[in-house]
Design a protein around this motif. Structure first.
Motif, PDB file in Angstrom:
ATOM      1  N   ARG A 636      46.444  12.234  33.585  1.00 50.34           N
ATOM      2  CA  ARG A 636      46.908  11.585  32.367  1.00 50.34           C
ATOM      3  C   ARG A 636      47.224  10.112  32.588  1.00 50.34           C
ATOM      4  N   SER A 637      47.710   9.765  33.781  1.00 49.98           N
ATOM      5  CA  SER A 637      48.186   8.395  34.007  1.00 49.98           C
ATOM      6  C   SER A 637      47.097   7.451  34.509  1.00 49.98           C
ATOM      7  N   LEU A 638      46.032   7.979  35.091  1.00 48.84           N
ATOM      8  CA  LEU A 638      44.966   7.131  35.642  1.00 48.84           C
ATOM      9  C   LEU A 638      43.767   7.122  34.700  1.00 48.84           C
ATOM     10  N   PRO A 639      43.511   6.024  34.001  1.00 47.39           N
ATOM     11  CA  PRO A 639      42.367   5.964  33.088  1.00 47.39           C
ATOM     12  C   PRO A 639      41.040   6.310  33.754  1.00 47.39           C
ATOM     13  N   ALA A 640      40.901   5.994  35.044  1.00 44.76           N
ATOM     14  CA  ALA A 640      39.637   6.283  35.727  1.00 44.76           C
ATOM     15  C   ALA A 640      39.334   7.770  35.767  1.00 44.76           C
ATOM     16  N   LEU A 641      40.361   8.609  35.640  1.00 42.97           N
ATOM     17  CA  LEU A 641      40.148  10.053  35.709  1.00 42.97           C
ATOM     18  C   LEU A 641      39.819  10.677  34.364  1.00 42.97           C
ATOM     19  N   HIS A 642      39.981   9.920  33.266  1.00 43.53           N
ATOM     20  CA  HIS A 642      39.719  10.578  31.977  1.00 43.53           C
ATOM     21  C   HIS A 642      38.955   9.743  30.954  1.00 43.53           C
ATOM     22  N   GLN A 643      38.999   8.414  31.062  1.00 44.59           N
ATOM     23  CA  GLN A 643      38.434   7.615  29.982  1.00 44.59           C
ATOM     24  C   GLN A 643      36.924   7.804  29.835  1.00 44.59           C
ATOM     25  N   ARG A 644      36.237   8.052  30.934  1.00 47.79           N
ATOM     26  CA  ARG A 644      34.782   8.218  30.860  1.00 47.79           C
ATOM     27  C   ARG A 644      34.355   9.616  31.280  1.00 47.79           C
ATOM     28  N   ASP A 645      35.156  10.599  30.893  1.00 48.98           N
ATOM     29  CA  ASP A 645      34.792  11.990  31.170  1.00 48.98           C
ATOM     30  C   ASP A 645      33.422  12.340  30.595  1.00 48.98           C
ATOM     31  N   CYS A 646      33.080  11.752  29.456  1.00 52.17           N
ATOM     32  CA  CYS A 646      31.846  12.107  28.751  1.00 52.17           C
ATOM     33  C   CYS A 646      30.833  10.974  28.771  1.00 52.17           C
ATOM     34  N   ASP A 647      30.920  10.122  29.799  1.00 49.16           N
ATOM     35  CA  ASP A 647      30.068   8.936  29.896  1.00 49.16           C
ATOM     36  C   ASP A 647      29.569   8.818  31.335  1.00 49.16           C
ATOM     37  N   PRO A 648      28.251   8.817  31.546  1.00 52.33           N
ATOM     38  CA  PRO A 648      27.745   8.760  32.927  1.00 52.33           C
ATOM     39  C   PRO A 648      28.123   7.487  33.665  1.00 52.33           C
ATOM     40  N   SER A 649      28.453   6.415  32.946  1.00 51.76           N
ATOM     41  CA  SER A 649      28.834   5.176  33.633  1.00 51.76           C
ATOM     42  C   SER A 649      30.219   5.274  34.252  1.00 51.76           C
ATOM     43  N   GLY A 650      30.916   6.377  33.997  1.00 54.22           N
ATOM     44  CA  GLY A 650      32.236   6.576  34.594  1.00 54.22           C
ATOM     45  C   GLY A 650      32.202   7.330  35.901  1.00 54.22           C
ATOM     46  N   PHE A 651      30.995   7.597  36.425  1.00 48.46           N
ATOM     47  CA  PHE A 651      30.873   8.404  37.647  1.00 48.46           C
ATOM     48  C   PHE A 651      29.776   7.822  38.543  1.00 48.46           C
ATOM     49  N   ASP A 652      30.054   7.765  39.831  1.00 49.98           N
ATOM     50  CA  ASP A 652      29.033   7.395  40.832  1.00 49.98           C
ATOM     51  C   ASP A 652      29.161   8.303  42.043  1.00 49.98           C
ATOM     52  N   TRP A 653      28.049   8.877  42.433  1.00 46.05           N
ATOM     53  CA  TRP A 653      28.039   9.592  43.710  1.00 46.05           C
ATOM     54  C   TRP A 653      28.176   8.580  44.845  1.00 46.05           C
ATOM     55  N   VAL A 654      28.959   8.935  45.835  1.00 44.28           N
ATOM     56  CA  VAL A 654      29.002   8.183  47.086  1.00 44.28           C
ATOM     57  C   VAL A 654      28.310   9.001  48.169  1.00 44.28           C
ATOM     58  N   GLN A 655      28.671  10.263  48.257  1.00 46.99           N
ATOM     59  CA  GLN A 655      27.986  11.199  49.156  1.00 46.99           C
ATOM     60  C   GLN A 655      27.725  12.492  48.395  1.00 46.99           C
ATOM     61  N   ALA A 656      26.474  12.681  48.016  1.00 45.69           N
ATOM     62  CA  ALA A 656      26.086  13.929  47.355  1.00 45.69           C
ATOM     63  C   ALA A 656      25.284  14.814  48.297  1.00 45.69           C
ATOM     64  N   ASP A 657      24.900  14.271  49.449  1.00 43.53           N
ATOM     65  CA  ASP A 657      23.955  14.970  50.324  1.00 43.53           C
ATOM     66  C   ASP A 657      24.541  15.350  51.681  1.00 43.53           C
ATOM     67  N   ALA A 658      25.872  15.367  51.801  1.00 41.38           N
ATOM     68  CA  ALA A 658      26.480  15.703  53.087  1.00 41.38           C
ATOM     69  C   ALA A 658      26.634  17.211  53.207  1.00 41.38           C
ATOM     70  N   ALA A 659      25.537  17.927  53.009  1.00 44.86           N
ATOM     71  CA  ALA A 659      25.585  19.386  53.008  1.00 44.86           C
ATOM     72  C   ALA A 659      25.941  19.930  54.385  1.00 44.86           C
ATOM     73  N   ASP A 660      25.544  19.239  55.451  1.00 48.50           N
ATOM     74  CA  ASP A 660      25.791  19.750  56.796  1.00 48.50           C
ATOM     75  C   ASP A 660      27.267  19.875  57.118  1.00 48.50           C
ATOM     76  N   VAL A 661      28.079  19.042  56.449  1.00 50.70           N
ATOM     77  CA  VAL A 661      29.522  19.112  56.683  1.00 50.70           C
ATOM     78  C   VAL A 661      30.270  19.568  55.431  1.00 50.70           C
ATOM     79  N   SER A 662      29.532  19.843  54.370  1.00 57.19           N
ATOM     80  CA  SER A 662      30.127  20.323  53.104  1.00 57.19           C
ATOM     81  C   SER A 662      31.213  19.380  52.589  1.00 57.19           C
ATOM     82  N   VAL A 663      30.865  18.102  52.561  1.00 51.48           N
ATOM     83  CA  VAL A 663      31.769  17.079  52.037  1.00 51.48           C
ATOM     84  C   VAL A 663      31.150  16.477  50.778  1.00 51.48           C
ATOM     85  N   PHE A 664      32.006  16.200  49.795  1.00 54.22           N
ATOM     86  CA  PHE A 664      31.578  15.565  48.555  1.00 54.22           C
ATOM     87  C   PHE A 664      32.429  14.315  48.353  1.00 54.22           C
TER      88      PHE A 664
END
Length: 752
Positions: A636-664
């Motif tokens: 509720r207090s951090l706009p980054a966590l809710h203002q662009r919930d429905c907008d792709p410009s509010g999200f960027d993958w940094v690591q989507a492919d670290a499957a070997d260590v199961s980190v996101f």
């Protein structure tokens, strides 16, 4: 001769009197037989006052079974009536000048005199415009016309009844007030619209009633509850109950004026789903559920402390079977009496609003149960449901499906939705089982369904119904939200109706729920091969306005609880659940969890018992509860966590492919990308030391949430609270940080 009324004095030397006539002069034997036999289809043409112009007299008839004698009373003058039939049919012929008489009866039962009004002397109540609008499917405030309404007519108080039953041969209102005798209060049918009405004086709030209906084939139907009734008896009894209109909620005005901002796509929306009957119980009082007032005493401070923005109640429309949880309703206008009165529920909503908590309710327009007292073959025909079981019967739930081709049925359902929004000022509806309405072949094998006019499997009329539902709800109730439970890839659930969509505000993301729960249930050693169960959801995360839902459906029917699905020993189960919640609250989409999940309820949900609040005596469960509370407040207090919930410009993958260590690892952004949050989730029990991850700029980054913290009963694995970004490009970012990822944990970082 003039009749004495309150407005007209008697003419001198013209006393009121009856003419000397034989009983056959007062009623035809065939009509008497029809009335006594309960087969008279038009009693208003027989009972009550009728002008005999040829004789310049009124004939007044009444049917009062068991009465020893009856007199018709005009002011202080009484005229004894002739008994036409031993069952209780009486009549009198009275000389008078033209003008509809005002009178009452004085009847003697068991030696006692009782004064009562004649329901058959009152005029038609409904007007032609109301009837036409209902037939056209445009009587949107139908609760003000149909059902039972408190009314004062010609100075007499009573209740007006109106019901739609076009194929019925006869409809009567019955109850204790007439010894459940369907011959006493037979309704008048208003031409071919099929609406029947009657005004019954002398009834009071809390009186119970049903409709007795002779169907199209002449058979007597099971006694029916009122489809538009606004209250009912406590189950297992099922009669409708008379109530005064729900009082206005004036104290909600400030909330209503500002709720637009609370329901926007950029608003923080975190929903606590509640089953009113099992949130808490009273074991010292036979394990009874809480009343609406008692529920508010417990629920409101708890939800406020936990940081949820909304409560969503599972269906509170009246329903007969507790085990349906409300999803098989019979009273679409009646607040369930299990927990109190309509006014008490209204007060609960007002109290929630005063505590800055929104209120959503489940709404079930897809189907209804086949219970005899409900809508099933209401007038002896398939009235509310399709006649063909391939369209009108649900094979999974053994329920009837509404016939959306009928304007009156659409009107019934849309008006019901508006009733809850208007009368109780709730803030939105979660529409149940949307998929079952959209597809003609839903849960049906080949040959068990009928294609639409184009040969396809889309229920075109149901699509139009949902569009109309959303248009009317958003148009009539300012600032609300409509949420779809829709489990397929139907395109445009949240698209505006003018653009070909269904017009919902939000859609439950059931694909995300299924994939992520499946991932979390796996032993961490196998998660590397199922990395896509987490990442796939981001491929379609903005195709609709999604709400991430861990609902009641995920903790029933042998599925266990959310906590029980986590693998490993107790330490790992707590840690897995905390990491999962960190992923969920950082993931794009609004949030919803079912009660008990916030403190790691162990057992599967039991609608007949209370949540296991005693678990909070254990530090692991308190830790999960504390985490959910902190996640809500951060969300509720951090706009980054809710203002662009429905907008792709509010999200960027940094690591989507670290499957070997199961980190996101991913970034969330606010509206103008001036604020950001980095989420790191380690889904293995192995701590990742000296772990490098890319960041978008230089400077210090501080950890604002660590699910492995001792505050959440985590292992408190060593790691700095702040890290300095290095000018080392990594993960497609110009800078990077190096830090320790605790085991089975989530970290949130923001620039220091």
């Amino acid at each position: 001769m003039a009749i004495r009324t309150r407005k007209q004095k008697p003419v001198a030397d013209t006393p009121l009197h009856t003419t000397h006539t034989m009983s056959t002069d007062l009623a035809h034997p065939d009509e008497i037989a029809a009335l006594i036999g309960g087969r008279h289809a038009n009693p208003f043409a027989f009972l009550g006052p009728h002008l005999d112009e040829a004789a310049s007299t009124w004939i007044i008839r009444c049917f009062l079974p068991g009465a020893e004698s009856v007199a018709v009373v005009f002011e202080d003058q009484a005229v004894e009536m002739v008994q036409l039939h031993k069952e209780g049919l009486f009549a009198a012929r009275i000389e008078l000048v033209p003008g509809r008489p005002h009178y009452h009866f004085k009847a003697r039962w068991d030696g006692r005199d009782i004064a009562l009004e004649d329901p058959f002397r009152f005029p038609v109540i409904l007007n032609g415009k109301e009837i036409l609008r209902f037939r056209q499917g445009q009587l949107w405030r139908a609760w003000e016309t149909l059902g039972a309404r408190s009314l004062t007519l010609e100075g007499v108080h009573g209740f007006a009844f109106a019901v739609w039953a076009p194929a019925a041969q006869r409809v009567s209102v019955v109850g204790p007030f007439n010894n459940w005798d369907g011959r006493r209060h037979i309704m008048r049918k208003l031409h071919d619209a099929g609406i029947w009405e009657i005004f019954i004086p002398g009834l009071s709030v809390d009186d119970i009633y049903k409709y007795e209906i002779i169907g199209a084939d002449g058979s007597l139907q099971p006694l029916k509850s009122d489809p538009f009734g606004q209250a009912a008896e406590v189950r297992p009894a099922n009669a409708s109950r008379l109530v005064e209109p729900v009082k206005a909620n004036n104290q909600d005005q400030n909330w209503l004026e500002n709720r637009h901002s609370r329901h926007g796509l950029d608003a923080p929306i975190s929903v606590y789903e509640v089953h009113a009957g099992s949130f808490r119980r009273k074991p010292e009082e036979g394990n009874r559920p809480l009343t609406y007032g008692e529920l508010g005493d417990w629920l409101i401070p708890y939800v406020r402390e936990m940081g949820f923005t909304h409560v969503q109640f599972m269906p509170l429309t009246e329903y007969p079977f507790d085990g349906s949880w409300g999803y098989q309703p019979v009273g679409m206008y009646a607040v369930t009496s299990r927990y109190g009165s309509p006014d008490e529920f209204r007060d609960l909503v007002a109290r929630l609003h005063a505590a800055d908590i929104g209120v959503l309710c489940d709404f079930v327009p897809a189907h209804f149960p086949i219970d005899g007292h409900g809508l099933n073959r209401f007038d002896g025909t398939a009235l509310y449901e399709h006649a063909d079981p391939r369209l009108g019967f649900h094979p999974d739930w053994k329920t009837n499906i509404y016939d959306f081709t009928k304007p009156e049925v659409v009107n019934f359902l849309v008006s019901s939705a508006l009733y809850w929004l208007d009368r109780f000022k709730i803030d939105g509806l979660r529409v149940d089982a949307v998929s079952s309405m959209l597809y003609l072949d839903y849960s049906r094998a080949e040959g068990e369904w009928i294609p639409n006019i184009y040969g396809g499997n889309i229920n075109l009329e149901a699509v139009q119904f949902m569009r109309r539902l959303n248009e009317m709800c958003y148009g009539e109730a300012d600032g609300i939200m409509m949420v779809a439970e829709e489990s397929t890839a139907w395109a445009g659930v949240c698209k505006p109706t003018y653009d070909g969509g269904l017009g919902f505000g939000f859609k439950w993301n059931l694909g995300w729920m299924h994939d992520t729960l499946q991932y979390m249930s796996r032993d961490p050693i196998h998660r590397a091969w199922h990395h896509g169960e987490i990442t796939f959801g981001l491929a379609y995360a903005w195709s609709e306005n999604f709400m991430l839902a861990l609902s009641h459906d995920e903790v029933v029917h042998g599925k266990g609880s959310i906590f029980s699905r986590m693998p490993g020993d107790d330490w790992q189960r707590y840690a897995n659940l905390r990491a999962y919640y960190a992923l969920m609250w950082a993931h794009p989409g609004k949030k919803l969890i079912f009660m008990g999940a916030e403190f790691a309820q162990v057992a599967e949900w039991n609608y007949e018992g209370s949540l296991d609040w005693h678990l909070l005596d254990q530090p692991g469960h308190r830790g999960v509860q504390s985490l959910v509370r902190d996640l809500n407040h951060l969300y509720r207090s951090l706009p980054a966590l809710h203002q662009r919930d429905c907008d792709p410009s509010g999200f960027d993958w940094v690591q989507a492919d670290a499957a070997d260590v199961s980190v996101f690892a991913f970034l969330r952004w606010n509206h103008d990308r001036s604020e950001k949050l980095l989420a790191l989730i380690n889904m293995t029990p192995v701590p990742r030391t000296e772990y490098r991850v890319g960041v978008p700029h230089a400077g210090r980054w501080k950890v604002i949430l660590n699910t492995d913290s001792a505050a959440y009963h985590g292992s408190n694995y060593d790691g700095p609270d702040q890290v300095e970004a290095e000018a080392v490009a990594f993960n497609g970012q110009p800078h990077s940080i190096v830090l320790t990822l605790p085991p089975l944990a989530g970290l949130y970082l923001i620039p220091a």
